[in-house]
Design a protein around this motif. Structure first.
Motif: not given
Length: 331
Positions: A53-61, A76-94
Motif C-alpha cells: 500500500g505504500w505510495g498510494l493515497c489513503a483517501a483516494c487510493h 500518506t495523502v496526495c496533494l489533492g486530498c490534503l485538508t485546508p490546514e495541510q494545504t496552507r502549511a505546504l504552501e508556507h513551506d514552499l
C-alpha cells in the motif's frame, strides 16, 4: 508492487529501518511524545511497504506524487486530498524554500576579467531543479560557471540542486584542474545520494584574455557564437552523479571580443507549442548568431521574447534557465 519497483522499495525500507533504529536509540524516547509519533509514522510506512500500500493515497487510493515520496517516504495523502490546514502549511513551506533557493543564485549581471555574464531563471513552480552559479575562489583566480538541470521536478529536485551548490562551492577553492574537479564532485554526489538522483551539468572556467575550458556532463549542447559560425559543444561525459567512476573530457577554446557562449536548460530547447513542435536547438542557434556582439541583457531578452512568440500562449512545462556569457575585450 503497485507504487514502486521492488528495488526502490528495498532501498526505502532500509532507509526507514535505519531511521527507526536512530529514533529508538534516543535516550528516553518512549517518554517523548514527538518521538513516539515519529516512530509510529515510520512503522506505518514500513507496514505499507510490506503489504503493497505504500505510495498510494489513503483517501483516494491514487498514486502519491513521486517527488514528495522521495523527500518524505512517510507521506500518506496526495496533494489533492490534503485538508485546508495541510494545504496552507505546504504552501508556507514552499514559499520558504523558494526564498531560500533565491539566496543561492548569483547576481543577475556580472562583469569579470573581460567577461560579461547574465542569466534568466524562471522556475515552473515555487522551486526549481535548474542550477546556475558563479564561483571565484579569490581575486585573480579564474571564474567558474556551474550550470545544470537536476532530474525530476519539485521539492526533491530543488534539494539536490542545493546539494550541488554546496558541493561545488566547497571544491572550487582546492585548485584542481577542471577534469579532476568535476570527477571528484561527481564521485561525492554519486556516493551520497540515491541511485536515481543525478543531473546534467556544465562546468566552465573563464580565464583572462578569452581562454575558456568547458566540460559537459550530459547537458544540452551550449552554443559558441563566433563572427562566422555557431558551434555546439556536445557532451564530453555521462550525466553528473550517475556513476561514481565517470570521467569527463574538457574542451579548451579561445573567444574573441564579441563572441558569445549561450548555456540553456531543456526548458528552452524542448519547450513545446500547442501543435507538439519543439522550440529546438537550431532556432536558438540561429537567433544567437544574429545577437553576437550585443550586451547579454539584449541577448536574454531576445531569446525570451522569441520563445514567447513560438509558444503563442501554450504553457511551459519545465523550469527555464538561460545564461549568456560575452567576451568583451582583452584584459
Amino acid at each position: 508492487m503497485a507504487a514502486a519497483s521492488a528495488a526502490a522499495a528495498a532501498v526505502l525500507q532500509e532507509r526507514l529501518l535505519d531511521r527507526r533504529r536512530r529514533l529508538a536509540a534516543v535516550p528516553d524516547a518512549a517518554g517523548r511524545p514527538e518521538l513516539v509519533s515519529l516512530l509510529l509514522e515510520v512503522d506505518s510506512a514500513l507496514e505499507r511497504l510490506e503489504t503493497g500500500g505504500w505510495g498510494l493515497c489513503a483517501a483516494c487510493h491514487d498514486p502519491i506524487e513521486g517527488d514528495r515520496l522521495l523527500v518524505d517516504p512517510k507521506v500518506t495523502v496526495c496533494l489533492g486530498c490534503l485538508t485546508p490546514e495541510q494545504t496552507r502549511a505546504l504552501e508556507h513551506d514552499l514559499e520558504t524554500a523558494a526564498r531560500m533557493q533565491t539566496t543561492l543564485l548569483p547576481a543577475r549581471r556580472s562583469a569579470v576579467d573581460g567577461w560579461e555574464i547574465g542569466y534568466l531563471y524562471e522556475p515552473l513552480g515555487p522551486v526549481s531543479g535548474d542550477h546556475c552559479d558563479l564561483v571565484r575562489p579569490a581575486d585573480g583566480d579564474p571564474l567558474h560557471v556551474v550550470f545544470g538541470d537536476v532530474v525530476g521536478k519539485g521539492v526533491s529536485a530543488a534539494l539536490l540542486m542545493s546539494h550541488l551548490h554546496a558541493l561545488f562551492r566547497s571544491l572550487v577553492g582546492l585548485g584542481l584542474e577542471v577534469e579532476a574537479l568535476l570527477e571528484r564532485a561527481n564521485r561525492l554526489l554519486a556516493e551520497s545520494t540515491q541511485a536515481n538522483s543525478y543531473a546534467t551539468l556544465l562546468l566552465a572556467r573563464l580565464h583572462r584574455g578569452g581562454a575558456l575550458e568547458l566540460a559537459n556532463a550530459g547537458h544540452p549542447a551550449p552554443l559558441v557564437v563566433r563572427a562566422h559560425e555557431v558551434e555546439r559543444l556536445e557532451a564530453t561525459g555521462l550525466p553528473f552523479g550517475l556513476f561514481a567512476g565517470s570521467t569527463f573530457g574538457v574542451r579548451r577554446l579561445e573567444l574573441a571580443p564579441g563572441d558569445l557562449l549561450v548555456l540553456y536548460t531543456d526548458g528552452l530547447s524542448e519547450a513545446t507549442d500547442d501543435r507538439g513542435s519543439e522550440y529546438g536547438r537550431r532556432r536558438a542557434a540561429d537567433l544567437a548568431a544574429r545577437l553576437r556582439g550585443r550586451p547579454v541583457v539584449q541577448v536574454l531578452d531576445a531569446l525570451r521574447e522569441d520563445l514567447d512568440g513560438f509558444l503563442a500562449g501554450a504553457p511551459r512545462t519545465d523550469d527555464l534557465t538561460v545564461m549568456a556569457i560575452r567576451r568583451t575585450e582583452a584584459v
